[in-house]
Write a protein that holds these residues in place. Structure first.
Motif, short mmCIF file in Angstrom:
data_model
loop_
_atom_site.label_atom_id
_atom_site.label_comp_id
_atom_site.label_asym_id
_atom_site.label_seq_id
_atom_site.Cartn_x
_atom_site.Cartn_y
_atom_site.Cartn_z
N GLU A 91 0.86 -1.18 0.00
CA GLU A 91 0.00 0.00 0.00
C GLU A 91 0.90 1.24 0.00
O GLU A 91 2.00 1.23 0.58
CB GLU A 91 -0.93 -0.03 1.23
N PRO A 92 0.44 2.33 -0.64
CA PRO A 92 1.35 3.47 -0.85
C PRO A 92 1.90 4.11 0.42
O PRO A 92 2.94 4.79 0.36
CB PRO A 92 0.47 4.47 -1.62
N ASP A 93 1.26 3.89 1.58
CA ASP A 93 1.85 4.46 2.80
C ASP A 93 3.15 3.77 3.18
O ASP A 93 3.91 4.28 4.02
CB ASP A 93 0.85 4.45 3.97
N HIS A 94 3.42 2.61 2.57
CA HIS A 94 4.68 1.91 2.85
C HIS A 94 5.58 1.78 1.62
O HIS A 94 6.76 1.45 1.75
CB HIS A 94 4.40 0.52 3.43
N SER A 95 5.01 1.99 0.46
CA SER A 95 5.81 1.83 -0.76
C SER A 95 6.09 3.16 -1.45
O SER A 95 6.73 3.20 -2.48
CB SER A 95 5.07 0.90 -1.75
N GLY A 96 5.64 4.27 -0.84
CA GLY A 96 5.75 5.58 -1.51
C GLY A 96 7.17 5.98 -1.87
O GLY A 96 7.41 6.60 -2.90
N ALA A 97 8.13 5.62 -1.01
CA ALA A 97 9.51 6.03 -1.27
C ALA A 97 10.29 4.93 -2.00
O ALA A 97 11.50 5.07 -2.21
CB ALA A 97 10.21 6.38 0.04
N LEU A 98 9.61 3.85 -2.38
CA LEU A 98 10.32 2.73 -3.02
C LEU A 98 11.00 3.11 -4.33
O LEU A 98 12.18 2.78 -4.53
CB LEU A 98 9.36 1.55 -3.23
N PRO A 99 10.30 3.78 -5.24
CA PRO A 99 10.98 4.08 -6.52
C PRO A 99 12.28 4.85 -6.33
O PRO A 99 13.30 4.54 -6.95
CB PRO A 99 9.94 4.91 -7.29
N GLU A 100 12.26 5.83 -5.44
CA GLU A 100 13.48 6.63 -5.22
C GLU A 100 14.54 5.80 -4.50
O GLU A 100 15.74 5.92 -4.79
CB GLU A 100 13.12 7.89 -4.42
N LEU A 101 14.12 4.93 -3.58
CA LEU A 101 15.09 4.07 -2.89
C LEU A 101 15.77 3.13 -3.89
O LEU A 101 16.99 2.92 -3.83
CB LEU A 101 14.39 3.27 -1.78
N LEU A 102 15.00 2.60 -4.81
CA LEU A 102 15.58 1.71 -5.82
C LEU A 102 16.55 2.48 -6.72
O LEU A 102 17.56 1.95 -7.19
CB LEU A 102 14.47 1.07 -6.66
N ARG A 103 16.23 3.74 -6.95
CA ARG A 103 17.13 4.56 -7.78
C ARG A 103 18.44 4.82 -7.03
O ARG A 103 19.52 4.78 -7.60
CB ARG A 103 16.43 5.89 -8.13
N ARG A 104 18.33 5.04 -5.71
CA ARG A 104 19.54 5.35 -4.93
C ARG A 104 20.35 4.10 -4.59
O ARG A 104 21.54 4.20 -4.33
CB ARG A 104 19.15 6.07 -3.63
N ALA A 105 19.69 2.95 -4.52
CA ALA A 105 20.38 1.69 -4.17
C ALA A 105 20.07 0.65 -5.25
O ALA A 105 19.40 -0.36 -4.99
CB ALA A 105 19.94 1.21 -2.80
#
Ligand code: FEO
Length: 422
Positions: A91-105
């Motif tokens: 759900e987006p309250d837990h996955s909202g920062a995922l795209p940017e995290l994947l970009r950084r790591a």
């Protein structure tokens, strides 16, 4: 309710050796997923686990709080140290920062539950994403530490899972055991009184999936849990097993059923001129004739909804009588039907009947709604124009008899879902 104003923490917090809370607080939130009230705000908890061969990030946060999340993460790990990202729930309250995290790591492997795949596609449109679906028994190693996965679906989405850090006895439980309660003191033995928030959250998110809660508890209770780190609300370090027990208590039937040896059929109705009431009484009398069924009638024009929800959760069959007014069933029927999302009604028997003036849409509309809630609607509803004729009352009686016989397994009729004939 919480007398201490939430402070905005500006740092990661160690919750166990080598494990940091890197989430964010959202003290201003007043409703969650539109339907839940959150008078204490909430938190989006995420965690970083350091092992001898890498760092795992467990969950992220709502996108608008990503900046704080990354600041907390950067205070305990470098991006090139991150080997694993685990999302216990998409759900987006837990996955909202995922795209940017994947970009950084970009080197990190992503782990989600097997049921999370379609949701991940819905979140990351067009991205060619590598991920590993996991289930109960699967595990990953961070050198000297092991994270194992527990498949705990439908709590409260199909994809939900838990992750267990074995050496610390630390359960990252996702939404399970969470609550919307924002308090910077973070730990359950330090924050304000959050018991109401914990039970309220259970009632709205977990109660509809009670059977899945019990399945999850079977998995979790077998573990040596020393600390529970949920995705919302306090980290449960003091007596964590109390919260397993509380889920057991909350998952028990709400009402004591003194007639548990018989099936239960609830007849709900409203009546403007007594015609739908007459149909309800004849239907109930028909059901009574079969034996083995406890039949109860409720005029919902004068009922509160909440006590009926508890009855409905324990019932075997529900039938709704409504007049048609302005081409629709009347509001108290819709109010009651809309409240059924709070409990599990899947597989119960359903039906509808009602008197009408000139069009009679209420009965098929109620039947559609019951099917939408995954009730079985095996018998066609009865409609009567204004005052029911003796034949129409006989149909009502037969509907009651048919439902009761079906409930008690005395019928030899093959059950046909009327939707299948449409
Ligand atoms: Fe906290 Fe279901 O998201």
């Amino acid at each position: 309710m919480n007398s201490v104003p939430p402070l905005k923490p500006d740092r990661a917090v160690e919750i166990a050796p080598g494990v940091h809370w890197i989430g964010v607080l959202d003290p201003g939130l007043r409703s969650f997923d539109i339907i839940l009230k959150s008078p204490n705000g909430t938190s989006y908890n995420a965690y970083a686990v350091r092992g001898s061969a890498g760092v795992a990030v467990i969950d992220t946060v709502k996108a608008c709080f990503a900046e704080d999340f990354f600041r907390h993460l950067e205070s305990v790990a470098r991006y090139d140290e991150i080997t694993c990202i685990v999302l216990n729930h998409l759900e987006p309250d837990h996955s909202g920062a995922l795209p940017e995290l994947l970009r950084r790591a970009p080197q990190a492997n992503l782990y989600i539950s097997t049921r999370g795949k379609p949701m991940l596609k819905g979140l990351m449109h067009g991205a060619n994403l590598d991920f590993t679906p996991v289930k109960t028994g699967d595990f990953i190693r961070l050198g000297d530490r092991t994270l194992s996965f527990l498949n705990t679906p439908y709590l409260h989405w199909p994809d939900t899972q838990c992750t267990f850090l074995e050496d610390a006895g630390l359960l990252f439980s996702g939404d399970i055991f969470g609550c919307h309660f924002c308090d910077a003191r973070l730990f359950n033995d330090a924050v304000g009184d959050f018991r109401y928030a914990f039970d309220y959250y259970y009632a709205h998110l977990m109660r509809p999936f009670r059977s899945h809660v019990l399945e999850a508890l079977q998995l979790i209770e077998a573990l040596p849990v020393k600390l529970i780190a949920p995705a919302h609300g306090p980290v449960l370090r003091d007596n964590p097993r109390h919260y397993l027990q509380r889920y057991r208590e909350l998952s028990a039937p709400t009402l004591k059923n003194e007639a548990s040896h018989v099936k239960t059929l609830l007849v709900f109705y409203l009546s403007a001129y007594g015609n739908t009431k007459n149909m309800a009484e004849v239907l109930a009398a028909g059901a009574e004739t079969t034996g083995g069924v406890r039949v109860s009638l409720y005029d919902i024009e004068v009922s509160d909804v909440a006590p009926l929800i508890d009855l409905i959760e324990e019932a075997d069959a529900l039938i709704f009588g409504s007049p048609t007014i302005n081409g629709d069933a009347v509001k108290p029927v819709w109010d009651l039907l809309s409240s059924l999302t709070a409990v599990s009604v899947q597989g119960k028997l359903g039906g509808a009947f009602g008197s009408y003036g000139w069009s009679g849409e209420a009965v098929p509309m109620i039947e559609d709604r019951l099917r939408g809630l995954k009730l079985r609607v095996p018998f066609k509803g009865v409609r009567a124009r204004l005052i029911p004729t003796p034949d129409e009352l006989a149909e009502c009686r037969k509907l009651g008899v048919d439902l009761a016989l079906h409930l008690t397994g005395k019928t030899e009729n093959r059950m046909i879902d009327m939707a299948a004939l449409a």
